[in-house]
Design a protein around this motif. Sequence first.
Motif, short mmCIF file in Angstrom:
data_model
loop_
_atom_site.label_atom_id
_atom_site.label_comp_id
_atom_site.label_asym_id
_atom_site.label_seq_id
_atom_site.Cartn_x
_atom_site.Cartn_y
_atom_site.Cartn_z
N THR A 170 -20.06 -34.03 -39.79
CA THR A 170 -20.47 -34.06 -38.22
C THR A 170 -19.56 -33.13 -37.55
N GLY A 171 -18.62 -32.32 -38.31
CA GLY A 171 -17.86 -31.48 -37.42
C GLY A 171 -16.56 -32.21 -36.75
N GLU A 172 -15.95 -31.85 -35.57
CA GLU A 172 -14.92 -32.12 -35.20
C GLU A 172 -15.09 -33.81 -35.01
N PRO A 173 -13.92 -34.23 -35.54
CA PRO A 173 -13.76 -35.90 -35.39
C PRO A 173 -13.75 -36.42 -33.95
N THR A 174 -14.31 -37.52 -33.68
CA THR A 174 -14.41 -37.74 -32.29
C THR A 174 -12.97 -38.38 -31.75
N SER A 175 -11.91 -38.68 -32.78
CA SER A 175 -10.67 -39.16 -32.51
C SER A 175 -9.97 -39.47 -33.70
N LEU A 176 -8.48 -39.00 -33.68
CA LEU A 176 -7.72 -39.29 -34.96
C LEU A 176 -6.52 -40.21 -34.42
N ASP A 177 -6.83 -40.98 -33.27
CA ASP A 177 -5.91 -42.17 -32.81
C ASP A 177 -6.32 -43.35 -33.71
N PRO A 178 -5.79 -43.93 -34.42
CA PRO A 178 -6.08 -45.19 -35.02
C PRO A 178 -6.83 -46.26 -34.07
N ALA A 179 -6.38 -46.43 -32.66
CA ALA A 179 -7.01 -46.97 -31.72
C ALA A 179 -8.53 -46.61 -31.38
N GLN A 180 -8.94 -45.47 -31.54
CA GLN A 180 -9.98 -44.94 -31.00
C GLN A 180 -11.03 -44.36 -32.29
N LYS B 179 -10.65 -26.90 -39.06
CA LYS B 179 -10.23 -27.48 -40.30
C LYS B 179 -8.93 -28.25 -39.95
N ILE B 180 -8.79 -29.52 -40.70
CA ILE B 180 -7.73 -30.16 -40.63
C ILE B 180 -6.92 -30.07 -42.14
N VAL B 181 -5.68 -29.81 -41.92
CA VAL B 181 -4.84 -30.03 -43.02
C VAL B 181 -3.62 -30.79 -43.23
N ALA B 182 -3.58 -31.62 -44.34
CA ALA B 182 -2.90 -32.49 -44.34
C ALA B 182 -1.87 -32.27 -45.68
N VAL B 183 -0.66 -32.82 -45.64
CA VAL B 183 0.22 -32.83 -47.03
C VAL B 183 0.76 -34.11 -47.50
#
Length: 536
Positions: free
Chosen positions: A43-53, A223-227
């Motif tokens: 769905t593209g860009e996540p709506t939020s990467l805040d655990p509360a949201q 893109k989101i990159v996590a290590v």
Amino acid sequence: MKKGGWGSLVFILLISLLLNACGGGNSDTDANGGQILKLNLGTGEPTSLDPAQAFDSNSMQVVHNLFEGLTRLDENDQTQPAAAEKVEKSEDGLTYTFTLRDGLKWSNGDPVTAGDFEYAWKRVLDPDTASGAAFLMYFIKNGEAYNAGKAEVDEVGVKAEDERTLVVELEQPTPFFEELTAYTTFSPVHQASVEGEAQPFAEADGYISNGPFAMKDWKHKNKIVAVKNEHYHDSDAVKLGGIEWSMIEDKTTIYQQFKKGELHLGDAPPDLMGSLIEKGEARVEDASGLEFYRFNTTKEPFTNKKVRQAFAMAVDRQAIVDQVTEKQQRIALGFVSPGTVTESGDFRASGKEVLQDAQFEQAKTLLEEGMKEEGWDELPKVEILYNKDDQHKKVAEAIQEMYREHLGVEVGLQAREVGVFFDEQKGLDYSLSRSSFLPDYNDPYNYLESFTTGHPMNRTGWSNKTYDQLLRNANGENDEAKRMELLHEAEERLMEEVPMFPLFYYNNVILEQENVKGVLRHIVGPNDYKYVEIEE
């Protein structure tokens, strides 16, 4: 340089380019040789990467793998100790004491404390946070009252007794509470970097988490990159060097990238899905949740119950599953998904299906009766709101045609980007809306509470005192058999009043490269990539 030297150099360059084009270089590894899992957020860009949201599936998938709560679900969907090494419950079921592991650290090396959990949970409940998931913490003593502005924060039943001890008091015994603590909303947050910040989780810079992976880069809408999080307490169990989430929305492009090996997990256009399942390229597994359509009961024509019933009965669910989605889903004739298991067993198996499918003649009669009751010679305008997606579009078009054929009604279609879609749905700026429900914990109450008066997941404008009371009675009932009776009665009333109508229950259609092992797919909650390995 000699002529032969140029030729050798050109040859070397061509081989290098060919290897890179074929993915034969380090495309699946990082600079340190760690394996990179390549995924896509459809769905593209996540709506939020805040655990509360974070409260949509794609946002939760990212957050779940960056953070870790007190518990974590295992391969059998059972809660296991995670940030907490020990969980104690009082005899009356009202008090939980969580003891954190010694030496827990954030991704920046700071210590994780019980105070971080207390701060995070109270932040979710804080009315200023406006978290759509705050209702999940209403089981905590004074959680709902604080969220409604009727209690002080110090009255909420969450307290860090010391750096490693978190004590939680509940409103009433809640058998699924421990499972809830594995959910993304119950993650801790790094108080020092969050407090006082308007948008502390909006960029990669300064994003601090405590899970198996840590944020490295976030190119918005790309893109989101996590290590791998080297400070994670169980880092030895994490085999991946990192995860990359791309944000391709077109399913044809996603499938092409999957076929080329550029994605480890994929998706496909709706018109290919059936054949991929038949050929064995995609496999089907049980899941939870369902696809459904909401009515805006505050807006004509769906202020009239008979009109709502007519629109619900004019839909041929089996045709949608067989001819449109082609994913072998089970049609939904109730709201609670199969596989929702309590002490009494599977809720769906223990009760009757509430609806019947494709009742065309009765639908037409009810529409005529409803219009006559309202004095309408012509039905007020109806449009279907859906978030942009190939399958959502095809389903909406199929329903549009069913209404034309079986009700003689022309309805419009409104496609929206996911963020705008949710805003319009929450603001009741629609007449009929495509919707979905993914449970937060494995209990029928979680499904049915969504339509209580004022619930943030309601989004229909519908309110029914009898329904609300049935849910309150079920929530306070300690006799499991009686609780199930109340919940079945509530579901029957929901289907009778029709603020929504279900379409089909979800399953997982999985396109996965053969060398990917260890993805945990849970009946409830997002995928867990902690244990994933990519075989050579």
